[in-house]
Design an enzyme around this catalytic site. Structure first.
Site, PDB file in Angstrom:
ATOM      1  CB  SER A 245       2.366   2.879  -6.847  1.00 26.23           C
ATOM      2  OG  SER A 245       1.043   3.306  -6.316  1.00 26.23           O
ATOM      3  CE  LYS A 290      -1.631   3.076  -8.980  1.00 29.60           C
ATOM      4  NZ  LYS A 290      -0.552   3.055  -8.518  1.00 29.60           N
TER       5      LYS A 290
END
EC number: 3.4.21.53
Length: 351
Positions: A245, A290
């Site tokens: 990611s 996140k």
């Protein structure tokens, strides 16, 4: 004490004990929490640039392009207890997800960690390829074998470092296209693989076996990675962080370092998203955690994969601006607009 009072007291104690025991029962869930963020424009623990480039002039940028991570608790062999899971459900910064979301069935923790490490290594190569292509710098591409699983169709037929050339005569593009081509076959069907070994082109016909994760899909039992031939040397040092990611943020850091001026304009930008060699940005898991991690670290803007926009916009932390990124090119364009005040900064639509 009367018999009735004694009975009620004993019953209450039993209920309490059973409740306490029940709260400690392991459950098949994993807790996801905000993890560390790392500035791809900064330095690693040894004092060297996190992204080192040799063979071409680089340009400094005092801003931040942080990739974000998610920490987890639980998993096979170390499951959460029911009390911890319930507490996590009540915490807005924690996501409690089914165990198989992080640890697929029939895979050990060690296997998942190995896959995450490989995904991180592969994402770095993809990031370099995407950045150089965005800069119109030629890139060569091959797909190579990392390992072969014992007892599977490719065992004894393919081996480490073989470079795949074609699947059933169709030229190989990248790892994803190879996987898709093989997985189209049902178990028991044949697939023809053309490859190069020691400078010689060879061909092998394999009969697919059922995948452990989806018995309707055929596999041959190889782990593959994209290998590229770059005109410059790029080294990325991130320690033990795994997964794919961070690809978008690596690409942006490389692009920024190879172009004059500051892409960030001195701002604290964070983000996430997988990347393909063509610069396409893919959705990721743990977007809420996140974003929280990014805002805690000081980020004021967050590059968000288009596929995560709806989820992210539904609960964005205060003070954090979401920037939609569906490609590396669109991310660069939005950061240019953010820095100069000219043009459009792509935004995640809000309901």
């Amino acid at each position: 004490m009367s018999r009735r009072a004694a009975t009620l007291a004993v019953t209450s104690i039993l209920v309490l004990v059973l409740g306490l025991v029940g709260a400690l029962i392991p459950v098949p869930y994993v807790a996801l929490t905000p993890g560390p963020t790392t500035n791809t424009l900064g330095k690693s623990e040894d004092g060297k640039p996190l992204v080192e480039i040799e063979g071409r002039q680089v340009y400094p940028d005092q801003g931040h392009l942080n990739f974000t991570t998610v920490a987890y608790q639980g998993g096979p062999g170390n499951r959460l207890d029911l009390f911890t899971a319930l507490r996590g459900w009540l915490d807005s910064q924690t996501a409690i997800v089914p165990e198989e979301t992080v640890f697929p069935k029939n895979e050990t923790v060690k296997q998942v960690e190995q896959e995450n490490t490989l995904q991180m290594q592969n994402s770095q190569q993809l990031a370099v390829a995407a950045a150089l292509k965005e800069l119109k710098i030629p890139v060569g591409n091959t797909v190579s074998v990392v390992s072969v699983e014992k007892g599977m169709p490719a065992d004894g037929r393919l081996r480490k470092d073989d470079e795949l050339i074609a699947i059933d005569g169709a030229k190989v593009g990248n790892v994803d296209t190879v996987k898709a081509a093989i997985q189209k076959r049902k178990p028991g069907q044949k697939v023809s693989i053309t490859y190069e070994r020691d400078g010689a082109e060879r061909k092998v016909d394999l009969t697919t076996a059922p995948s452990l994760s989806d018995a309707s899909q055929g596999v041959v039992g190889v782990v593959l990675q994209d290998s590229f031939k770059f005109p410059i040397k790029v080294k990325i040092s991130v320690g033990e962080v795994g997964g794919p990611s961070a690809g978008l943020m690596f690409s942006l850091a490389i692009f920024d370092k190879l172009t004059p001026g500051s892409l960030t304009g001195g701002r604290f930008i964070a983000g996430t998203g997988t990347i393909t060699p063509e610069g396409e940005v893919g959705a990721i898991g743990g977007i809420q955690q996140k974003m929280i991690a990014a805002r805690r670290a000081g980020a004021t803007a967050f590059l968000t994969p288009a596929g995560n926009c709806a989820e992210a916009a539904a609960d964005v932390p205060k003070g954090l601006r979401l920037i939609k990124a569906d490609t590396l090119h669109s991310a660069v364009t939005s950061l240019d607009a953010l820095r100069t005040g000219r043009g459009t900064v792509a935004a995640c639509p809000t309901s």
